[in-house]
Design a protein around this motif. Structure first.
Motif, mmCIF file in Angstrom:
data_model
loop_
_atom_site.group_PDB
_atom_site.id
_atom_site.type_symbol
_atom_site.label_atom_id
_atom_site.label_comp_id
_atom_site.label_asym_id
_atom_site.label_seq_id
_atom_site.Cartn_x
_atom_site.Cartn_y
_atom_site.Cartn_z
ATOM 1 N N TYR A 363 0.919 -1.310 0.145
ATOM 2 C CA TYR A 363 0.171 -0.009 0.000
ATOM 3 C C TYR A 363 0.839 1.305 0.011
ATOM 4 N N PHE A 364 2.047 1.290 0.729
ATOM 5 C CA PHE A 364 2.940 2.366 0.774
ATOM 6 C C PHE A 364 3.224 2.662 -0.464
ATOM 7 N N ILE A 365 3.954 1.595 -1.101
ATOM 8 C CA ILE A 365 4.602 2.047 -2.539
ATOM 9 C C ILE A 365 3.605 2.123 -3.455
ATOM 10 N N TRP A 366 2.408 1.817 -3.434
ATOM 11 C CA TRP A 366 1.505 2.069 -4.469
ATOM 12 C C TRP A 366 0.807 3.538 -4.246
ATOM 13 N N ILE A 367 1.002 3.963 -3.185
ATOM 14 C CA ILE A 367 0.264 5.273 -3.025
ATOM 15 C C ILE A 367 1.664 6.539 -2.854
ATOM 16 N N LEU A 368 2.364 6.522 -1.666
ATOM 17 C CA LEU A 368 3.204 7.599 -1.383
ATOM 18 C C LEU A 368 3.934 7.886 -2.512
ATOM 19 N N PRO A 369 4.896 7.005 -3.358
ATOM 20 C CA PRO A 369 5.876 7.321 -4.356
ATOM 21 C C PRO A 369 5.196 8.139 -5.465
ATOM 22 N N LEU A 370 3.931 8.127 -5.628
ATOM 23 C CA LEU A 370 3.343 8.870 -6.901
ATOM 24 C C LEU A 370 3.454 10.096 -6.498
ATOM 25 N N GLY A 371 3.864 10.737 -5.133
ATOM 26 C CA GLY A 371 4.204 12.087 -5.052
ATOM 27 C C GLY A 371 5.613 12.606 -4.758
ATOM 28 N N TYR A 372 6.452 11.465 -5.075
ATOM 29 C CA TYR A 372 7.880 11.810 -4.813
ATOM 30 C C TYR A 372 8.491 12.893 -5.943
ATOM 31 N N GLY A 373 7.650 12.957 -7.134
ATOM 32 C CA GLY A 373 8.198 14.109 -7.769
ATOM 33 C C GLY A 373 7.487 15.627 -7.378
ATOM 34 N N LEU A 374 6.464 15.409 -6.816
ATOM 35 C CA LEU A 374 6.122 16.816 -5.940
ATOM 36 C C LEU A 374 7.002 16.971 -4.870
ATOM 37 N N GLN A 375 7.171 16.048 -4.070
ATOM 38 C CA GLN A 375 8.092 16.045 -3.067
ATOM 39 C C GLN A 375 9.574 16.557 -3.500
ATOM 40 N N GLY A 376 10.257 16.200 -4.576
ATOM 41 C CA GLY A 376 11.418 16.628 -5.239
ATOM 42 C C GLY A 376 11.252 18.147 -5.328
ATOM 43 N N LEU A 377 10.014 18.552 -6.081
ATOM 44 C CA LEU A 377 9.819 20.092 -6.249
ATOM 45 C C LEU A 377 9.932 20.882 -5.037
ATOM 46 N N ILE A 378 9.622 20.182 -3.931
ATOM 47 C CA ILE A 378 9.411 21.089 -2.469
ATOM 48 C C ILE A 378 10.942 21.054 -2.195
ATOM 49 N N ILE A 379 11.484 20.059 -2.137
ATOM 50 C CA ILE A 379 13.071 19.682 -1.805
ATOM 51 C C ILE A 379 13.835 21.021 -2.612
ATOM 52 N N LEU A 380 13.846 20.815 -3.830
ATOM 53 C CA LEU A 380 14.605 21.750 -4.704
ATOM 54 C C LEU A 380 14.316 22.985 -4.565
ATOM 55 N N THR A 381 13.038 23.459 -4.222
ATOM 56 C CA THR A 381 12.543 24.858 -4.012
ATOM 57 C C THR A 381 13.354 25.478 -2.696
ATOM 58 N N ASN A 382 13.281 24.280 -1.597
ATOM 59 C CA ASN A 382 13.825 24.604 -0.515
ATOM 60 C C ASN A 382 15.319 25.166 -0.574
ATOM 61 N N SER A 383 15.975 24.163 -1.140
ATOM 62 C CA SER A 383 17.306 24.515 -1.534
ATOM 63 C C SER A 383 17.683 25.626 -2.275
ATOM 64 N N SER A 384 16.817 25.967 -3.213
ATOM 65 C CA SER A 384 17.076 27.022 -4.056
ATOM 66 C C SER A 384 16.736 28.445 -3.353
ATOM 67 N N PHE A 385 15.876 28.392 -2.288
ATOM 68 C CA PHE A 385 15.679 29.642 -1.361
ATOM 69 C C PHE A 385 16.880 29.894 -0.733
ATOM 70 N N ASN A 386 17.488 28.932 -0.020
ATOM 71 C CA ASN A 386 18.911 28.987 0.655
ATOM 72 C C ASN A 386 20.166 29.490 -0.335
ATOM 73 N N ALA A 387 19.858 29.124 -1.635
ATOM 74 C CA ALA A 387 20.883 29.670 -2.571
ATOM 75 C C ALA A 387 20.862 31.202 -2.865
ATOM 76 N N LEU A 388 19.174 31.518 -2.891
ATOM 77 C CA LEU A 388 19.295 32.650 -3.061
ATOM 78 C C LEU A 388 19.434 33.926 -1.938
ATOM 79 N N HIS A 389 19.956 33.154 -0.854
ATOM 80 C CA HIS A 389 19.949 34.065 0.319
ATOM 81 C C HIS A 389 18.673 34.392 0.958
ATOM 82 N N MET A 390 17.683 33.468 1.097
ATOM 83 C CA MET A 390 16.322 33.785 1.545
ATOM 84 C C MET A 390 16.136 32.507 2.655
ATOM 85 N N PRO A 391 17.085 32.405 3.581
ATOM 86 C CA PRO A 391 16.992 31.334 4.615
ATOM 87 C C PRO A 391 15.613 31.331 5.171
#
Length: 450
Positions: A363-391
């Motif tokens: 059940y975990f595998i069939w449901i949660l990983p469907l959102g890993y791309g969106l989770q990746g978007l969040i992680i990359l946005t977070n790291s990009s804010f730090n890179a823009l000096h917006m901690p």
């Protein structure tokens, strides 16, 4: 300039897709290698017995706290130096690198001294019993004494990444991990004239590998590449640079510590559905760390690119690089999801023979990983804010993700649909946060462009 330095990607003028690929592949290799060696480390410790393995497991929250501080400082270091490099202020970048190394050494040394003399009360608070405390002492006394030698290479690698070199840090990580894996069985179980040291041997093997990384990174930064100054600045200059690094580093460290806190809350939620649900969630979390390796690698290589272009005021390149990474990661993680879906029953069988646990894992595998791309978007946005000096924006996004959407939606989902509801709630939490993250970043970049 050395041959190695001349082969570095051109972050300010090179083709964006090719440059990011050239930077990310070595990081991915280093992460996979290091993860493999860490599994070897855990395997050898497990051979000592349950009490020894439990003792080392108790050390994770404490060591993770120190490492989280180092990760925050490395994020701050990379952002400050890369911006200076992008602006052509190479002498300032050298001064920033030296100050970062001293700052991390001072802070980690202070934490280590406090930790060394607080082992008993600290680990009793975490729930350690009398049978595990002696092993905790054996491991942590050496770990605290050598922590500075672990943290310095992490900061040094951030200096290299800020200059556009991601290949060398990956090689250094792999070399240190390999040495650790070789020394583990020798020092833990004894060999020839080397006595068996048990848990202390595992910690000593780590310390020796850290010393190798420490020596190599200082030689590389100070002499071969000349990316940092030598000695120590005046306290006035050191304080000025430290404030710049801490401005980004402390919020980044705080955001990094929120994730295990949220996972602890979710584990408590899963515990209300029984041990089988907790076991399945634990397996799922391990699979998630592997399935998200490309996202994590990009989160280490996109920030130097963004910070250098911030220093050069190349805002269109920043926006294009961000959108390129997001588009790629959505496609990549969907492909990973399809692969996980097909292999879910087999993966569940690898981790358990209990049919209920296996069902929850599927059940975990069939449901949660469907959102890993969106989770990746969040992680990359977070790291990009730090890179823009917006901690603070990065920290706020982490809080919104984990404690406005992810955990509350999981709890509500559990009330409605049990274990499956928890998983669906986590998925919906990532969906909502990704929308917030995308529009938030777009707004911030528009502000920069004026």
């Amino acid at each position: 300039m050395t041959d190695s330095a001349s082969k570095k990607p051109d972050l300010l003028n090179g083709d964006i897709r090719r440059t990011l690929t050239q930077m990310t592949v070595p990081v991915l290799f280093g992460m996979i290698t290091l993860m493999s060696f860490n599994l070897v480390d855990t395997f050898f410790i497990s051979m000592l017995g349950t009490a020894e393995l439990a003792a080392v497991s108790f050390t994770f929250p404490v060591t993770f706290t120190v490492i989280s501080l180092a990760i925050g400082l490395s994020i701050g270091t990379s952002a400050v130096i890369a911006r200076a490099v992008g602006a052509g202020q190479h002498q300032d970048a050298k001064a920033d690198g030296l100050a970062a190394l001293w700052l991390s050494a001072y802070l980690v040394a202070l934490l280590s001294v406090v930790g060394y003399f607080s082992i008993d009360p600290l680990f009793r608070l975490l729930g350690a019993k009398a049978d595990t405390l002696p092993f905790i002492h054996q491991y942590m006394e050496i770990w605290f004494l050598g922590a500075v030698f672990l943290i310095t290479p992490m900061i040094g690698n951030a200096v290299l990444r800020a200059s556009g070199d991601t290949k060398t840090p990956s090689i250094l990580m792999a070399c240190a991990g390999l040495l650790n894996a070789i020394l583990d069985p020798i020092l833990i179980f004894g060999w020839g004239p080397v006595p068996a040291m048990g848990v202390a041997g595992a910690s000593l093997a780590s310390l020796i590998s850290w010393l190798l990384g420490f020596g190599l990174i200082l030689h590389l930064l100070m002499y071969k590449r000349q990316l940092i100054e030598r000695g120590h600045q005046s306290w006035q200059e050191f304080s000025r640079i430290s404030r710049k690094i801490l401005h980004i580093g402390l919020p980044a460290a705080g955001a990094n510590m929120l994730t295990p806190l949220a996972m602890a809350v979710l584990t408590a939620v899963m515990a209300s559905y029984g041990a089988e649900a907790v076991a399945a969630f634990g397996v799922g979390a391990r699979l998630e760390s592997i399935a998200s390796l490309v996202v994590l690698a990009l989160s280490m290589t996109l920030p130097p690119f963004i910070s250098q272009n911030l220093g050069a005021c190349a805002y269109q390149r920043i926006d294009l690089a961000y959108r390129t990474c997001i588009r790629f990661i959505l496609q990549w993680q969907f492909a990973v999801y399809l692969l996980l879906c097909v292999t879910a029953p087999w993966l569940a069988a690898v981790f358990t023979s209990d049919p209920q646990v296996a069902r929850y894992i599927c059940y975990f595998i069939w449901i949660l990983p469907l959102g890993y791309g969106l989770q990746g978007l969040i992680i990359l946005t977070n790291s990009s804010f730090n890179a823009l000096h917006m901690p603070l924006s990065a920290l706020q996004l982490s809080v919104v993700r984990l404690f406005v959407f992810y955990v509350p939606f999981a709890w509500v989902g559990g009330q409605i649909g049990g274990v499956i509801g928890v998983f669906v709630g986590c998925l919906l939490g990532n969906c909502c946060t990704s929308l917030v993250a995308r529009f938030w970043f777009k707004h911030k970049v528009a502000q920069l462009q004026g």
